[in-house]
Design an enzyme around this catalytic site. Structure first.
Site, mmCIF file in Angstrom:
data_model
loop_
_atom_site.group_PDB
_atom_site.id
_atom_site.type_symbol
_atom_site.label_atom_id
_atom_site.label_comp_id
_atom_site.label_asym_id
_atom_site.label_seq_id
_atom_site.Cartn_x
_atom_site.Cartn_y
_atom_site.Cartn_z
ATOM 1 N N ASP A 1 -6.303 7.937 9.776
ATOM 2 C CA ASP A 1 -5.072 7.657 10.240
ATOM 3 C C ASP A 1 -4.747 8.368 11.681
ATOM 4 O O ASP A 1 -5.169 9.354 11.997
ATOM 5 C CB ASP A 1 -3.977 8.142 9.312
ATOM 6 C CG ASP A 1 -4.020 7.554 8.011
ATOM 7 O OD1 ASP A 1 -4.182 6.224 8.182
ATOM 8 O OD2 ASP A 1 -4.256 7.855 6.945
ATOM 9 N N GLU B 1 0.927 -1.086 -0.125
ATOM 10 C CA GLU B 1 -0.089 0.007 -0.031
ATOM 11 C C GLU B 1 0.953 0.865 0.030
ATOM 12 O O GLU B 1 1.640 1.251 0.829
ATOM 13 C CB GLU B 1 -0.912 0.057 1.343
ATOM 14 C CG GLU B 1 -2.203 -0.757 1.115
ATOM 15 C CD GLU B 1 -2.870 -0.824 2.467
ATOM 16 O OE1 GLU B 1 -3.151 0.755 2.875
ATOM 17 O OE2 GLU B 1 -3.569 -1.440 2.965
#
Length: 260
Positions: free
Chosen positions: A59, A48
């Site tokens: 995040d 990724e």
């Protein structure tokens, strides 16, 4: 290589997949290429490659800081696709980013740029599946997988809809909250895995940082583990980065071997 091809290859080897996340441009363009090479050498099956955004809401602090370092170092969508195209990888590359960047670039153009640069899948954590029609069509037209997320509180009806749209793999968020390394596996992991009925590979992320956790998730029935913050922490330290990245990837990949 397409994502489904990698999973077929691993099935033939009786292995599960290690999916490794790093933020493109952290700490630099050149070093990202070296880090990706170390991940692959260590055994990562899918990488990724995060396209940094200024407000990465899904995040935690570790990856937020990586995104800010990358942006400060000059990473942007043009440089991102240049970087992806320059990576000599025999594993699928997946873009993880936020919808604002895709929309601003142009949905069709973004999907085509992914395909042209070797990106085989896209994860957009802030794009609800119900609102993904235009991007879904653009990805399908360019041979790029659009990967959706499910969480422990996704109800059965919505999960069925998401599973009908996702391709490549389904990203299973093992715990509520944001990304970040944890010391344990969420108790909800086994429950959500048991609720997912699909032929699409099941990849579990959010909180996995070590070999024991990865092995536990695989034993619960996952087809892949997704690890990000543990790698990003190594990058942030600036100490023996590629060597330590490769070592951690190798340890995590060992946990993805199916024991007879």
């Amino acid at each position: 290589m397409r994502i489904h091809g990698k999973f077929r290859e691993l099935e033939g080897k009786n292995e599960k997949a290690l999916i490794a996340y790093v933020c493109a441009g952290d700490p630099s363009f050149k070093e990202t290429k070296e880090i990706v090479s170390a991940l692959i050498k260590g055994g990562a099956d899918i990488v990724e490659l995060g396209l940094p955004f200024s407000d990465p809401v899904a995040d935690g602090p570790t990856i937020q800081e990586a995104a800010h370092r990358a942006l400060d170092a000059g990473m942007n969508p043009d440089r991102y696709f240049e970087l992806a195209a320059s990576i000599d990888a025999d594993v699928p590359l997946v873009c993880m980013t936020y919808y604002n960047l895709i929309y601003k670039r142009g949905i069709e153009k973004f999907a085509k740029d992914c395909a042209d640069s070797g990106i085989t899948g896209i994860i957009v954590p802030d794009l609800p599946a119900e609102e993904s029609g235009e991007l879904h069509a653009a990805c399908k037209g360019n041979g790029v997988d659009l990967i959706f997320l499910v969480t422990p509180i996704t109800d059965d009806e919505r999960m069925k809809m998401i599973l009908g749209k996702t391709s490549g793999f389904v990203y299973i968020v093992s715990r509520l909250g944001v990304t970040g390394a944890r010391a344990d596996v969420a108790s909800s992991t086994g429950d959500i895995l048991s609720r997912i009925h699909t032929d699409v590979p099941k990849a579990v992320g959010f909180g996995i940082s070590g070999k024991e956790q990865a092995a536990e998730v695989i034993a619960e029935g996952a087809d892949a583990v997704i690890v990000g913050s543990a790698f990003v922490n190594i990058i942030a330290s600036g100490e023996n980065v590629t060597e330590r990245i490769e070592t951690l990837a190798r340890e995590l990949k060992e946990a993805c071997q199916i024991k007879d």
